[in-house]
Design a protein around this motif. Structure first.
Motif, PDB file in Angstrom:
ATOM      1  N   GLY A 130       0.797  -1.215   0.000  1.00 49.81           N
ATOM      2  CA  GLY A 130       0.000   0.000   0.000  1.00 49.81           C
ATOM      3  C   GLY A 130       0.833   1.270   0.000  1.00 49.81           C
ATOM      4  N   ALA A 131       2.148   1.142  -0.139  1.00 52.30           N
ATOM      5  CA  ALA A 131       3.050   2.301  -0.065  1.00 52.30           C
ATOM      6  C   ALA A 131       3.349   2.843  -1.460  1.00 52.30           C
ATOM      7  CB  ALA A 131       4.344   1.915   0.631  1.00 52.30           C
ATOM      8  N   ASP A 132       3.117   4.126  -1.656  1.00 50.11           N
ATOM      9  CA  ASP A 132       3.373   4.776  -2.939  1.00 50.11           C
ATOM     10  C   ASP A 132       4.773   5.376  -2.917  1.00 50.11           C
ATOM     11  OD1 ASP A 132       3.368   6.153  -5.294  1.00 50.11           O
ATOM     12  OD2 ASP A 132       1.728   7.507  -4.793  1.00 50.11           O
ATOM     13  N   ARG A 133       5.778   4.522  -3.122  1.00 50.06           N
ATOM     14  CA  ARG A 133       7.164   4.962  -3.115  1.00 50.06           C
ATOM     15  C   ARG A 133       7.859   4.413  -4.355  1.00 50.06           C
ATOM     16  NH1 ARG A 133       5.114   7.714  -0.035  1.00 50.06           N
ATOM     17  NH2 ARG A 133       5.655   8.227   2.122  1.00 50.06           N
ATOM     18  N   HIS A 134       8.144   5.290  -5.303  1.00 51.81           N
ATOM     19  CA  HIS A 134       8.720   4.871  -6.565  1.00 51.81           C
ATOM     20  C   HIS A 134      10.228   4.650  -6.444  1.00 51.81           C
ATOM     21  CE1 HIS A 134       5.256   7.156  -8.809  1.00 51.81           C
ATOM     22  NE2 HIS A 134       4.818   6.258  -7.948  1.00 51.81           N
ATOM     23  N   ALA A 135      10.732   3.751  -7.271  1.00 53.36           N
ATOM     24  CA  ALA A 135      12.172   3.507  -7.378  1.00 53.36           C
ATOM     25  C   ALA A 135      12.542   3.451  -8.849  1.00 53.36           C
ATOM     26  CB  ALA A 135      12.547   2.198  -6.684  1.00 53.36           C
ATOM     27  N   ASN A 136      13.809   3.731  -9.147  1.00 55.71           N
ATOM     28  CA  ASN A 136      14.279   3.565 -10.522  1.00 55.71           C
ATOM     29  C   ASN A 136      14.198   2.109 -10.928  1.00 55.71           C
ATOM     30  OD1 ASN A 136      16.244   6.074  -9.436  1.00 55.71           O
ATOM     31  ND2 ASN A 136      15.348   6.356 -11.474  1.00 55.71           N
ATOM     32  N   LEU A 137      14.087   1.867 -12.217  1.00 57.61           N
ATOM     33  CA  LEU A 137      13.887   0.505 -12.717  1.00 57.61           C
ATOM     34  C   LEU A 137      15.072  -0.379 -12.347  1.00 57.61           C
ATOM     35  CD1 LEU A 137      12.368   1.305 -16.234  1.00 57.61           C
ATOM     36  CD2 LEU A 137      11.245   1.175 -14.002  1.00 57.61           C
ATOM     37  N   GLY A 138      14.764  -1.530 -11.752  1.00 54.68           N
ATOM     38  CA  GLY A 138      15.800  -2.446 -11.303  1.00 54.68           C
ATOM     39  C   GLY A 138      16.345  -2.139  -9.931  1.00 54.68           C
ATOM     40  N   LYS A 139      15.856  -1.081  -9.294  1.00 51.46           N
ATOM     41  CA  LYS A 139      16.335  -0.687  -7.964  1.00 51.46           C
ATOM     42  C   LYS A 139      15.295  -0.948  -6.876  1.00 51.46           C
ATOM     43  CE  LYS A 139      20.080   1.092  -9.778  1.00 51.46           C
ATOM     44  NZ  LYS A 139      21.409   0.443  -9.607  1.00 51.46           N
ATOM     45  N   GLY A 140      14.173  -1.511  -7.241  1.00 51.18           N
ATOM     46  CA  GLY A 140      13.107  -1.753  -6.279  1.00 51.18           C
ATOM     47  C   GLY A 140      12.770  -3.226  -6.154  1.00 51.18           C
ATOM     48  N   THR A 141      11.491  -3.508  -5.884  1.00 50.90           N
ATOM     49  CA  THR A 141      11.062  -4.876  -5.570  1.00 50.90           C
ATOM     50  C   THR A 141      10.346  -5.569  -6.728  1.00 50.90           C
ATOM     51  OG1 THR A 141       8.994  -4.042  -4.611  1.00 50.90           O
ATOM     52  CG2 THR A 141      10.862  -4.328  -3.118  1.00 50.90           C
ATOM     53  N   ILE A 142      10.235  -4.896  -7.886  1.00 51.27           N
ATOM     54  CA  ILE A 142       9.573  -5.497  -9.049  1.00 51.27           C
ATOM     55  C   ILE A 142      10.622  -5.960 -10.049  1.00 51.27           C
ATOM     56  CG2 ILE A 142       7.806  -5.217 -10.817  1.00 51.27           C
ATOM     57  CD1 ILE A 142       6.784  -2.752  -9.370  1.00 51.27           C
ATOM     58  N   ASP A 143      10.451  -7.160 -10.581  1.00 44.44           N
ATOM     59  CA  ASP A 143      11.328  -7.661 -11.640  1.00 44.44           C
ATOM     60  C   ASP A 143      11.243  -6.690 -12.824  1.00 44.44           C
ATOM     61  OD1 ASP A 143      12.529  -8.943 -13.776  1.00 44.44           O
ATOM     62  OD2 ASP A 143      11.449 -10.834 -13.502  1.00 44.44           O
ATOM     63  N   PRO A 144      12.367  -6.095 -13.232  1.00 40.74           N
ATOM     64  CA  PRO A 144      12.299  -5.116 -14.323  1.00 40.74           C
ATOM     65  C   PRO A 144      11.763  -5.686 -15.631  1.00 40.74           C
ATOM     66  CG  PRO A 144      14.587  -5.625 -13.750  1.00 40.74           C
ATOM     67  CD  PRO A 144      13.724  -6.217 -12.684  1.00 40.74           C
ATOM     68  N   GLU A 145      11.990  -6.972 -15.872  1.00 38.60           N
ATOM     69  CA  GLU A 145      11.464  -7.570 -17.100  1.00 38.60           C
ATOM     70  C   GLU A 145       9.938  -7.682 -17.041  1.00 38.60           C
ATOM     71  OE1 GLU A 145      13.104  -7.838 -19.746  1.00 38.60           O
ATOM     72  OE2 GLU A 145      15.065  -7.425 -18.842  1.00 38.60           O
ATOM     73  N   LEU A 146       9.384  -7.804 -15.838  1.00 43.63           N
ATOM     74  CA  LEU A 146       7.930  -7.804 -15.682  1.00 43.63           C
ATOM     75  C   LEU A 146       7.370  -6.419 -15.981  1.00 43.63           C
ATOM     76  CD1 LEU A 146       5.335  -9.259 -14.892  1.00 43.63           C
ATOM     77  CD2 LEU A 146       5.886  -8.825 -12.489  1.00 43.63           C
ATOM     78  N   ILE A 147       8.089  -5.383 -15.547  1.00 43.44           N
ATOM     79  CA  ILE A 147       7.674  -4.014 -15.869  1.00 43.44           C
ATOM     80  C   ILE A 147       7.693  -3.804 -17.378  1.00 43.44           C
ATOM     81  CG2 ILE A 147       8.288  -1.581 -15.642  1.00 43.44           C
ATOM     82  CD1 ILE A 147       9.394  -2.202 -12.864  1.00 43.44           C
TER      83      ILE A 147
END
Length: 252
Positions: A203-220
């Motif tokens: 529920g946290a709206d905190r953006h990160a640069n691609l590949g620097k967060g918790t989402i697989d960049p290839e999924l993005i």
């Protein structure tokens, strides 16, 4: 080719677009946390004449869903003012968050209030409602709520902005989110392409640069490819040029 760009400061959007290699810019027309009306940038004529696509983000304070008249009525007025200003700037659309109702309110009140907006407001350019990351009584966090919102807005030409960070943090699986959104809205007009600092469902709206967060960049990347819509990165500024280059390489 999908056009890719970034959210930039309103002072010099075209200069910042050039610095980032951006074909698209998004920016505010005032204080995103304030109630003052929009102000067109001094470079408005150059922006209108440029080949950079422009999107305007409405202030975060706007909440047309709420049952609180002291917030809802000023929100409608501010939304209408920003829509007019964005159209005057030649923007492709005006992005606005879905808003929320109080924890004890019936969500249907929020959906009905959204319908009243479009019943009373002319839309010279598309209003793009954006999914949000948090809020237990949010109108556009979960797809079941977005479906109810779109039912309430049936008959109006309303666009959708899909934020990858918000979807992830909001607890929506990105693997098939494009198909599920399009099944509801019929369209995705803009992608806010952001990694998420926080975990799935946080529920946290905190953006990160691609590949620097918790989402697989290839999924993005897969979300962006499936959506086929213009892309705006709202990631921390120093890494935006790299984020744009990353996307362009994989989507080219």
């Amino acid at each position: 080719m999908v056009r890719i760009g970034a959210h930039v400061d309103q002072d010099d959007p075209l200069g910042q677009a050039a610095e980032r290699g951006a074909e698209v810019v998004q920016f505010f027309l005032g204080d995103p946390q304030g109630w003052k009306g929009p102000v067109l940038p001094a470079t408005a004529d150059a922006i209108r004449a440029s080949d950079v696509d422009v999107y305007i983000h409405a202030p975060y304070v706007i909440n047309v869903a709420t049952a609180n008249n002291r917030i809802r009525i000023p929100s409608r007025k501010l939304l209408a003012a920003h829509l007019e200003a964005a159209a005057a700037l030649g923007a492709k659309g005006l992005v606005v968050h879905g808003g929320h109702v109080g924890k004890d309110d019936d969500p249907q009140v929020g959906f009905d209030n959204w319908r009243k907006v479009f019943e009373r407001m002319e839309c010279p350019i598309p209003v793009l409602i954006e999914n949000t990351a948090g809020g237990g009584n949010a109108m556009a966090r979960k797809l079941d709520r977005i479906a109810r919102l779109w039912d309430a807005l049936d008959g109006f030409d309303v666009g959708f902005c899909l934020d990858t960070c918000h979807a992830h943090a909001g607890g929506e699986d990105l693997a098939d989110v494009v198909d599920r959104v399009k099944a509801i809205t019929g369209r995705i007009d803009l992608i806010h392409c952001n990694d998420s600092r926080d975990a799935f469902g946080s529920g946290a709206d905190r953006h990160a640069n691609l590949g620097k967060g918790t989402i697989d960049p290839e999924l993005i990347v897969a979300v962006c490819r499936a959506a086929g819509a213009p892309i705006v990165v709202e990631t921390p500024g120093p890494g935006q040029a790299a984020d744009i280059a990353f996307l362009r390489e994989r989507l080219g």
